[in-house]
Design an enzyme around this catalytic site. Structure first.
Site, short mmCIF file in Angstrom:
data_model
loop_
_atom_site.label_atom_id
_atom_site.label_comp_id
_atom_site.label_asym_id
_atom_site.label_seq_id
_atom_site.Cartn_x
_atom_site.Cartn_y
_atom_site.Cartn_z
CG ASP A 163 0.25 2.26 4.41
OD1 ASP A 163 0.62 1.95 5.79
OD2 ASP A 163 -0.72 3.05 4.17
CE LYS A 164 1.66 -7.47 1.40
NZ LYS A 164 1.01 -8.72 1.98
#
Length: 347
Positions: A163-164
């Site tokens: 995930d970012k």
């Protein structure tokens, strides 16, 4: 009914004359019927909850551009809705062409087939239709141009994703056949992954296994949730240290690799990842939150992103047959939080 997406509008099929060089525009039409839960709510907040990939700020911006209507009439993002109304959002999306970007990367391991980097929090792994900032694969293209053409066009070299806002070990391949072999290792659960998570709340036991099904949340489309049916998801976890009854350090070992899996499973344990904007009620952590005093003017947060870090990845190298374990040190922001917690909650 759920939000529906129509086909691109005719105008959106043409190249936008104002589109930056290297970007092509396409369009999607989202239609949402307001249910009872949306009565009286602001349009931007309600649509962001119902349509995956749209944030509240983006809905507001689209409304300012005249791309949002309610029952056929253009509206602003702060419009309050009534049950039964039909909201239509016309979204122009970017189809980017990958370009090398000089973003500093920390390489943890490299051989003639494989790269491992320490992904920083806040850097998206690959471009998407709505992303307007550099990504990790574009940084890799600048540093290791040989990954171009390895696998999917917009995800060259990638073996898996993070995930970012998650930091830590991320793998990429330099050659297509090797990439497929590495992806097969992940798919067959022959890669051992460990994550460090600081949680808001403390699990009731010292260790355990979460074995559930995960599906996309029926109302909050950006989230996933535990359900009776869906994709089976397994995470083993261990409590490393509790800080009173408010926070904990947990090590998680996801056996499967579902989207948001560790984050969803920690929420299922009533100990969501700290500062997780989708799954935790606490968005930021300040030192004054721990000391109990009033918050000083101008105090900056200790943490403003989800406290999740991919500590290590272990596997048998498909080409050499050697056992490889790649580790990434805990990032400075999570280390600072743990130091503050240790001071606030001494053993």
């Amino acid at each position: 009914p759920e939000a529906t997406t129509g086909s691109p509008t005719p105008a959106s099929r043409r190249r936008n004359s104002r589109t930056p060089r290297g970007l092509f525009m396409s369009g999607k039409r989202h239609e949402v019927r307001v249910d009872r839960s949306g009565a009286g709510r602001r349009l931007d907040a309600y649509v962001a909850r119902r349509v995956a990939g749209l944030t509240r700020s983006r809905v507001k911006r689209l409304a300012e551009e005249g791309r949002v209507t309610v029952d056929g009439r253009p509206v602003k993002g702060n419009t309050h809705l009534r049950a039964g109304q039909i909201v239509v959002v016309e979204v122009e999306t970017r189809r980017p062409v990958l370009k090398p970007v000089n973003v500093p990367l920390e390489f943890l391991y490299e051989d003639r087939r494989l790269i491992a980097v320490n992904k920083p929090a806040g850097l998206a792994v690959h471009p998407s239709e709505t992303l307007r900032e550099p990504t990790l694969v574009e940084a890799l293209l600048a540093a290791r141009p040989e990954i171009r053409g390895v696998g999917e066009r917009m995800r060259p070299g990638l073996v898996h994703r993070l995930d970012k806002e998650t930091s830590g070990v991320l793998l990429a391949a330099k050659e297509r056949v090797f990439q497929r072999r590495m992806m097969q290792l992940f798919a067959s659960h022959r890669v051992l992954k460990y994550y460090a998570a600081i949680t808001s709340g403390v699990p009731r036991r010292r260790s355990g296994t979460v074995d559930t099904c995960i599906v996309r949340h029926p109302a909050y489309r950006q989230r996933f949730t535990v359900a009776g049916e869906g994709r089976r998801s397994i995470t083993r976890w261990r409590l490393v240290r509790a800080f009173g009854d408010r926070f904990a350090l947990v090590v998680a070992n996801p056996i499967t690799g579902r989207t948001h899996q560790v984050r969803v499973h920690m929420r299922h344990l009533s100990a969501p990842v700290l500062c997780d904007k989708l799954y935790s009620s606490r968005q930021r952590l300040f030192l004054s939150d721990l000391t109990g005093g009033s918050r000083p003017a101008g105090e900056t947060p200790l943490l403003a992103r989800q406290a999740l870090h991919a500590v290590s990845v272990s596997f048998v190298h498909p080409e050499s047959g050697r056992f490889i374990r790649i580790k990434a040190p805990l990032p400075a922001d999570m280390s600072a939080v743990l130091n503050a917690l240790a001071a606030a909650f001494p053993r």
